[in-house]
Design an enzyme around this catalytic site. Structure first.
Site: not given
Length: 382
Positions: A72, A97, A137-139, A141-142, A168
């Site tokens: 952690d 990020r 974002g995700h795949d 979106n890219y 990705d």
């Protein structure tokens, strides 16, 4: 342990797909990968269906060959553990990020003070700079922002959600591996570590190889089904009588002639070699009609020994049983940790002297806490 990277040690802070795929490739190539995960914020891949004996198959594959350390990083003692570990590691890979690792106290600036030879690779959607650096974002979106989706799919149907995550994997994962390996070579020559900034959007944009060269060099802006390679020509998929599909890629003259000869229409070869859209559409219509007359098995038999660049669209199960892929060890059995084996995708790179090994499937969260911390204590005492 074998493989060309058998002396490289990697601390892996990544989750989901891009980073874990990259570090899995490195682990297959012999790197000692220690995956550092939060015990309270579960990686969704660990629970994503389907499961094999209660374990997510995606986790078993993406995290094979890696040890697991549960820490952690919001706890100072865990941060100190990372700082102690990084003294003896070559590479850190993370997928947060920008700024997250800094706030946790284990960012590049901090860790390079401890280990100046450290190679630190950050995989993000948009990179460490620019106005989108903190954007989610995700795949899909890219691929949209990189222009890839704009000329993919059908003119009437729009861009397709692809079956594989191109940004990705082909973007983030593969470019991360390339960047890390290049940085290792640079360090061997200079003794210097460095920061490797991988943006999945940048990487997806760079994959616009043919279309991007035309768009930037000649202001040619492609759309769906507008060019030779995206459905604007005969180079396409065709439905068979049993609702299966064939891929036709007979671009060169000799392949086009063989295709038309085999289908009993040798006179159409000239149309297939013509740049005129109307000629392409005439050939395309003929191919649709001919292939629709017989089932897939028939066409597989017909083209089995013909050099026409015609192949069946296989299901994943069929592909896994195809003699070409099985002969290349692209389907392997990996130790699942309970005395049983699990079938997985093999490593695509073949080394003559240092073959890759997929040693064991993804492990239980924190499975190696005791052994890793014990190693660390032993090292401190020396």
């Amino acid at each position: 342990m074998s493989g060309p990277l058998q002396h490289i040690r990697i601390l892996d802070f990544t989750t989901l797909l891009p980073g874990p795929y990259a570090t899995m490739m490195l682990a297959d190539m012999g790197a000692d990968v220690l995956r550092v995960e939060s015990p309270s914020r579960l990686d969704l891949v660990r629970v994503m269906p389907p499961h094999d004996r209660g374990v997510a198959t995606a986790h078993s594959y993406l995290n094979r060959g890696k040890r697991s350390l549960a820490l952690d990083l919001k706890q100072q003692e865990c941060v100190e553990t990372v700082k102690a570990l990084v003294r003896d590691y070559d590479v850190v890979v993370e997928q947060f990020r920008p700024g997250v690792m800094d706030r946790l106290g284990v960012g590049y600036a901090t860790l390079r003070e401890i280990n100046p030879r450290l190679i630190y690779c950050a995989i993000t959607g948009y990179g460490q700079t620019g106005p989108y650096r903190l954007r989610a974002g995700h795949d899909i979106n890219y691929l949209a922002l990189a222009g890839v989706a704009s000329y993919s799919g059908r003119a009437e149907g729009g861009p397709p959600p692809l079956g594989i995550q191109v940004a990705d994997v082909a973007g983030g994962s593969h470019h991360a591996v390339m960047g890390i390996l290049a940085a290792i070579i640079h360090r061997q020559q200079s003794g210097e570590g460095q920061f490797v900034d991988v943006s999945m959007t940048d990487a997806a944009f760079s994959l616009n190889a043919m279309a991007g060269a035309a768009a930037l060099g000649a202001d040619h802006q492609p759309g769906p089904e507008s060019d030779v390679l995206n459905g604007g020509s005969f180079y396409d998929y065709y439905r068979t009588a049993d609702n299966r599909w064939l891929a036709v890629g007979s671009l060169e003259p000799q392949f086009m002639q063989e295709l038309c000869k085999t289908l009993g229409c040798p006179e159409l070869a000239s149309k297939g070699l013509s740049p005129k859209p109307e000629h392409q559409q005439q050939l395309k219509q003929t191919l649709r009609e001919r292939f629709a007359e017989q089932p897939l098995e028939h066409w597989q038999h017909v083209f089995a020994d013909r050099e026409a660049c015609v192949e069946p669209v296989l299901t994943l199960r069929e592909a896994s049983e195809h003699p070409q892929l099985t002969s290349r060890d692209m389907v392997i059995e990996v130790d699942r940790g309970d005395g049983e084996k699990q079938r997985q995708l093999g490593h695509p790179i073949k080394f003559s002297e240092t073959p890759c090994q997929s040693r064991f499937a993804g492990r239980v969260l924190g499975a190696d806490n005791e052994s890793v911390l014990q190693e660390l204590e032993e090292h401190k005492s020396k």
